[in-house]
Design a protein around this motif. Sequence first.
Motif, PDB file in Angstrom:
ATOM      1  N   THR A   1      25.904  62.836  30.738  1.00  0.00           N
ATOM      2  CA  THR A   1      27.293  62.624  30.193  1.00  0.00           C
ATOM      3  C   THR A   1      28.141  61.433  30.473  1.00  0.00           C
ATOM      4  OG1 THR A   1      27.884  63.963  31.992  1.00  0.00           O
ATOM      5  CG2 THR A   1      27.488  65.207  30.337  1.00  0.00           C
ATOM      6  N   ALA A   2      27.549  60.564  31.235  1.00  0.00           N
ATOM      7  CA  ALA A   2      28.244  59.417  31.543  1.00  0.00           C
ATOM      8  C   ALA A   2      28.504  58.556  30.770  1.00  0.00           C
ATOM      9  CB  ALA A   2      27.533  58.757  32.866  1.00  0.00           C
ATOM     10  N   GLU A   3      29.683  57.940  30.455  1.00  0.00           N
ATOM     11  CA  GLU A   3      30.215  57.076  29.328  1.00  0.00           C
ATOM     12  C   GLU A   3      29.334  56.023  29.003  1.00  0.00           C
ATOM     13  OE1 GLU A   3      33.948  54.773  27.780  1.00  0.00           O
ATOM     14  OE2 GLU A   3      33.731  55.149  29.748  1.00  0.00           O
ATOM     15  N   ARG A   4      28.530  55.327  29.871  1.00  0.00           N
ATOM     16  CA  ARG A   4      27.567  54.476  29.760  1.00  0.00           C
ATOM     17  C   ARG A   4      26.478  54.778  28.687  1.00  0.00           C
ATOM     18  NH1 ARG A   4      22.615  53.978  33.056  1.00  0.00           N
ATOM     19  NH2 ARG A   4      22.423  55.615  34.238  1.00  0.00           N
ATOM     20  N   TYR A   5      26.340  56.148  28.832  1.00  0.00           N
ATOM     21  CA  TYR A   5      25.136  56.581  27.677  1.00  0.00           C
ATOM     22  C   TYR A   5      25.587  56.441  26.316  1.00  0.00           C
ATOM     23  CZ  TYR A   5      22.150  57.867  31.674  1.00  0.00           C
ATOM     24  OH  TYR A   5      21.317  57.934  32.689  1.00  0.00           O
ATOM     25  N   LEU A   6      26.896  56.042  26.148  1.00  0.00           N
ATOM     26  CA  LEU A   6      27.270  55.897  24.651  1.00  0.00           C
ATOM     27  C   LEU A   6      26.714  54.466  24.194  1.00  0.00           C
ATOM     28  CD1 LEU A   6      30.934  57.062  24.611  1.00  0.00           C
ATOM     29  CD2 LEU A   6      28.953  58.065  23.637  1.00  0.00           C
ATOM     30  N   TYR A   7      26.394  53.502  25.341  1.00  0.00           N
ATOM     31  CA  TYR A   7      26.148  52.087  24.894  1.00  0.00           C
ATOM     32  C   TYR A   7      24.799  51.765  25.271  1.00  0.00           C
ATOM     33  CZ  TYR A   7      31.268  52.516  24.758  1.00  0.00           C
ATOM     34  OH  TYR A   7      32.424  53.105  24.749  1.00  0.00           O
ATOM     35  N   ASN A   8      24.266  52.555  26.156  1.00  0.00           N
ATOM     36  CA  ASN A   8      22.801  52.190  26.634  1.00  0.00           C
ATOM     37  C   ASN A   8      21.979  53.164  26.505  1.00  0.00           C
ATOM     38  OD1 ASN A   8      24.868  50.998  29.083  1.00  0.00           O
ATOM     39  ND2 ASN A   8      23.287  49.463  28.729  1.00  0.00           N
ATOM     40  N   TRP A   9      20.859  52.676  25.955  1.00  0.00           N
ATOM     41  CA  TRP A   9      19.827  53.918  25.199  1.00  0.00           C
ATOM     42  C   TRP A   9      19.005  54.405  26.538  1.00  0.00           C
ATOM     43  CZ3 TRP A   9      14.617  52.669  25.575  1.00  0.00           C
ATOM     44  CH2 TRP A   9      14.354  51.168  25.835  1.00  0.00           C
ATOM     45  N   SER A  10      18.709  55.527  26.371  1.00  0.00           N
ATOM     46  CA  SER A  10      18.211  56.414  27.230  1.00  0.00           C
ATOM     47  C   SER A  10      16.674  56.466  27.208  1.00  0.00           C
ATOM     48  CB  SER A  10      18.536  57.831  27.402  1.00  0.00           C
ATOM     49  OG  SER A  10      17.744  58.680  27.789  1.00  0.00           O
ATOM     50  N   ALA A  11      15.942  55.758  28.307  1.00  0.00           N
ATOM     51  CA  ALA A  11      14.426  55.571  28.273  1.00  0.00           C
ATOM     52  C   ALA A  11      13.941  57.328  28.082  1.00  0.00           C
ATOM     53  CB  ALA A  11      13.931  55.023  29.598  1.00  0.00           C
ATOM     54  N   LEU A  12      14.351  58.178  28.750  1.00  0.00           N
ATOM     55  CA  LEU A  12      13.615  59.542  28.727  1.00  0.00           C
ATOM     56  C   LEU A  12      13.823  60.006  27.113  1.00  0.00           C
ATOM     57  CD1 LEU A  12      12.301  61.145  30.457  1.00  0.00           C
ATOM     58  CD2 LEU A  12      14.488  62.278  31.208  1.00  0.00           C
ATOM     59  N   TYR A  13      15.065  59.591  26.418  1.00  0.00           N
ATOM     60  CA  TYR A  13      15.165  60.083  25.305  1.00  0.00           C
ATOM     61  C   TYR A  13      14.139  59.423  24.272  1.00  0.00           C
ATOM     62  CZ  TYR A  13      18.381  62.265  21.632  1.00  0.00           C
ATOM     63  OH  TYR A  13      19.016  63.181  21.008  1.00  0.00           O
ATOM     64  N   PHE A  14      14.000  58.259  24.549  1.00  0.00           N
ATOM     65  CA  PHE A  14      12.826  57.724  23.684  1.00  0.00           C
ATOM     66  C   PHE A  14      11.573  57.720  24.052  1.00  0.00           C
ATOM     67  CE2 PHE A  14      16.596  55.484  21.878  1.00  0.00           C
ATOM     68  CZ  PHE A  14      16.235  55.146  20.711  1.00  0.00           C
ATOM     69  N   THR A  15      11.221  58.332  25.266  1.00  0.00           N
ATOM     70  CA  THR A  15       9.944  58.920  25.652  1.00  0.00           C
ATOM     71  C   THR A  15       9.872  60.270  24.877  1.00  0.00           C
ATOM     72  OG1 THR A  15      10.216  57.864  27.949  1.00  0.00           O
ATOM     73  CG2 THR A  15       8.638  59.959  27.835  1.00  0.00           C
ATOM     74  N   ALA A  16      11.072  61.153  25.040  1.00  0.00           N
ATOM     75  CA  ALA A  16      10.878  62.443  24.198  1.00  0.00           C
ATOM     76  C   ALA A  16      10.354  62.138  22.557  1.00  0.00           C
ATOM     77  CB  ALA A  16      12.244  62.960  24.383  1.00  0.00           C
ATOM     78  N   ILE A  17      10.999  61.249  22.121  1.00  0.00           N
ATOM     79  CA  ILE A  17      10.641  60.982  20.584  1.00  0.00           C
ATOM     80  C   ILE A  17       9.229  60.515  20.602  1.00  0.00           C
ATOM     81  CG2 ILE A  17      11.160  59.635  18.445  1.00  0.00           C
ATOM     82  CD1 ILE A  17      14.116  59.480  19.572  1.00  0.00           C
ATOM     83  N   GLY A  18       8.900  59.742  21.587  1.00  0.00           N
ATOM     84  CA  GLY A  18       7.609  59.001  21.496  1.00  0.00           C
ATOM     85  C   GLY A  18       6.407  60.166  21.592  1.00  0.00           C
ATOM     86  N   PHE A  19       6.742  61.028  22.501  1.00  0.00           N
ATOM     87  CA  PHE A  19       5.821  62.116  22.641  1.00  0.00           C
ATOM     88  C   PHE A  19       6.300  63.407  21.703  1.00  0.00           C
ATOM     89  CE2 PHE A  19       5.062  59.810  26.509  1.00  0.00           C
ATOM     90  CZ  PHE A  19       3.804  60.325  26.835  1.00  0.00           C
ATOM     91  N   HIS A  20       7.023  63.432  20.695  1.00  0.00           N
ATOM     92  CA  HIS A  20       7.377  64.354  20.105  1.00  0.00           C
ATOM     93  C   HIS A  20       7.811  65.585  20.461  1.00  0.00           C
ATOM     94  CE1 HIS A  20       5.184  62.711  16.260  1.00  0.00           C
ATOM     95  NE2 HIS A  20       5.580  61.570  16.894  1.00  0.00           N
ATOM     96  N   LYS A  21       8.738  65.306  21.548  1.00  0.00           N
ATOM     97  CA  LYS A  21       9.203  66.729  22.317  1.00  0.00           C
ATOM     98  C   LYS A  21      10.433  67.002  21.976  1.00  0.00           C
ATOM     99  CE  LYS A  21       5.321  66.874  25.027  1.00  0.00           C
ATOM    100  NZ  LYS A  21       4.427  67.741  24.787  1.00  0.00           N
ATOM    101  N   PRO A  22      11.054  68.319  21.584  1.00  0.00           N
ATOM    102  CA  PRO A  22      12.415  68.424  21.257  1.00  0.00           C
ATOM    103  C   PRO A  22      13.187  68.264  22.566  1.00  0.00           C
ATOM    104  CG  PRO A  22      10.786  70.168  20.377  1.00  0.00           C
ATOM    105  CD  PRO A  22      10.240  69.135  21.007  1.00  0.00           C
ATOM    106  N   VAL A  23      14.530  68.159  22.219  1.00  0.00           N
ATOM    107  CA  VAL A  23      15.253  67.947  23.440  1.00  0.00           C
ATOM    108  C   VAL A  23      16.707  68.898  23.474  1.00  0.00           C
ATOM    109  CG1 VAL A  23      14.690  65.348  23.551  1.00  0.00           C
ATOM    110  CG2 VAL A  23      16.930  66.233  22.387  1.00  0.00           C
ATOM    111  N   ILE A  24      16.952  68.992  24.828  1.00  0.00           N
ATOM    112  CA  ILE A  24      18.202  69.833  24.890  1.00  0.00           C
ATOM    113  C   ILE A  24      18.926  68.648  25.547  1.00  0.00           C
ATOM    114  CG2 ILE A  24      19.598  71.505  26.219  1.00  0.00           C
ATOM    115  CD1 ILE A  24      16.926  73.194  26.221  1.00  0.00           C
ATOM    116  N   THR A  25      20.054  68.310  24.864  1.00  0.00           N
ATOM    117  CA  THR A  25      21.063  67.016  25.361  1.00  0.00           C
ATOM    118  C   THR A  25      22.416  67.310  25.367  1.00  0.00           C
ATOM    119  OG1 THR A  25      20.963  64.829  25.133  1.00  0.00           O
ATOM    120  CG2 THR A  25      20.537  65.994  23.525  1.00  0.00           C
ATOM    121  N   THR A  26      22.972  66.170  25.317  1.00  0.00           N
ATOM    122  CA  THR A  26      24.565  66.276  25.278  1.00  0.00           C
ATOM    123  C   THR A  26      25.051  65.330  23.960  1.00  0.00           C
ATOM    124  OG1 THR A  26      25.081  64.319  26.765  1.00  0.00           O
ATOM    125  CG2 THR A  26      24.509  66.565  27.799  1.00  0.00           C
ATOM    126  N   ASP A  27      26.329  65.604  23.662  1.00  0.00           N
ATOM    127  CA  ASP A  27      26.729  64.681  22.376  1.00  0.00           C
ATOM    128  C   ASP A  27      27.417  63.462  23.087  1.00  0.00           C
ATOM    129  OD1 ASP A  27      28.954  65.360  23.802  1.00  0.00           O
ATOM    130  OD2 ASP A  27      30.055  66.279  22.472  1.00  0.00           O
TER     131      ASP A  27
END
Length: 377
Positions: free
Chosen positions: A283-309
Amino acid sequence: MRVAILETVKADGGFELEFDHVIIETLKEEGHEPILFLPMGTELGRDLHVPVCELEGGPIVSYDGAGRLKKIWLSLQRERRRVKWFDAMAEAVVRERADVVLLTTATYRYLRALKKSALHNSSVPVCFIFLGVNPQEMPKFLQAARSCQPYRNIHLCVTTLRDDFGVQRPDNVRLIPPPVLSLSDTMVKEEGDTLRIGFFGHYRKGEKKAAWFLRAAEEGTFTRSVHFILQAAPTTAQDQADVEALVEAYRANSKITVLTEKLIDTAWYEAISSVDVLFLPYTAERYLYNWSALYFTAIGFHKPVITTDVLNPEIMAAFDVGACVNMDNFEAFLHGVESFVNRFSERKEHYAEQLQEAAEKYSRANFIRNLLALRNH
């Protein structure tokens, strides 16, 4: 094309090394010849299966265990060495017949060192890759970028999901989407009767995200079997004691597994592959501007996510790859997790389709092609 990758960050199993790994493997798949350049004496702790060349200029400077005053001195030492590494890289470009140079996790401070080195007059394109620029960094980044505009072979590439530059963006700066962080031989695990949800990262004392994750496992009302896997790798002696207490507290709960070890290379891939869903509660504001390595790992592994807005909201706006939960209030958070889990079976095919589309948009091949297109920019 012979592509030189220059890494100057001490990365023992961290993101920097994994990013290098993905870039190297994708370059090979695209028919290029990657070469890794490291300051002399650097130990990676793993084999990236690529030729490695050492650069003069001194070893990598680490801040590990340094106090505030020592960090100031170390930062000055790091910048002086960076100039020497860049000088050595300018010579290596000619000696090794490189066609392009990539610096994979740069900051605006790299550009200060660049201007003091021979690399700014490189005979081949040099691409500095930035992992996003937040509003606090923007003025310094723009100043540094503009000061490099006279150098025709210096290209600044910001990996990002948004354009915060507008008309201020200098012509030596390009914006490209980040890549998924997985390899072509990613292991795929079929969903079983038990839905496995994983939360991976370092343990930090007082972290409500970890506490809420485990409470959800205990208190949630789920219509199917669930198992929550928490990686709580300690980084300090105090954290070690906290993690041991955490393990003891949940040892008897069959719904929970607490992992305390670092997950590197194959162990990391196996851990991600072993779960059905990734929990990304940032939820840190920096995640609006810096992409999340774990998010792009989830997409790469085709794993759905529980995340924040807050975490890279552009992804969920374009692709329905999971659920956003409220991290301000535990009851609202718990309701969100329950709803996601209890509807997962009916929505998993939809998630799979959306993840496939996202993985294609953010493919590693697209990323490398965008990077190397800078050569003719």
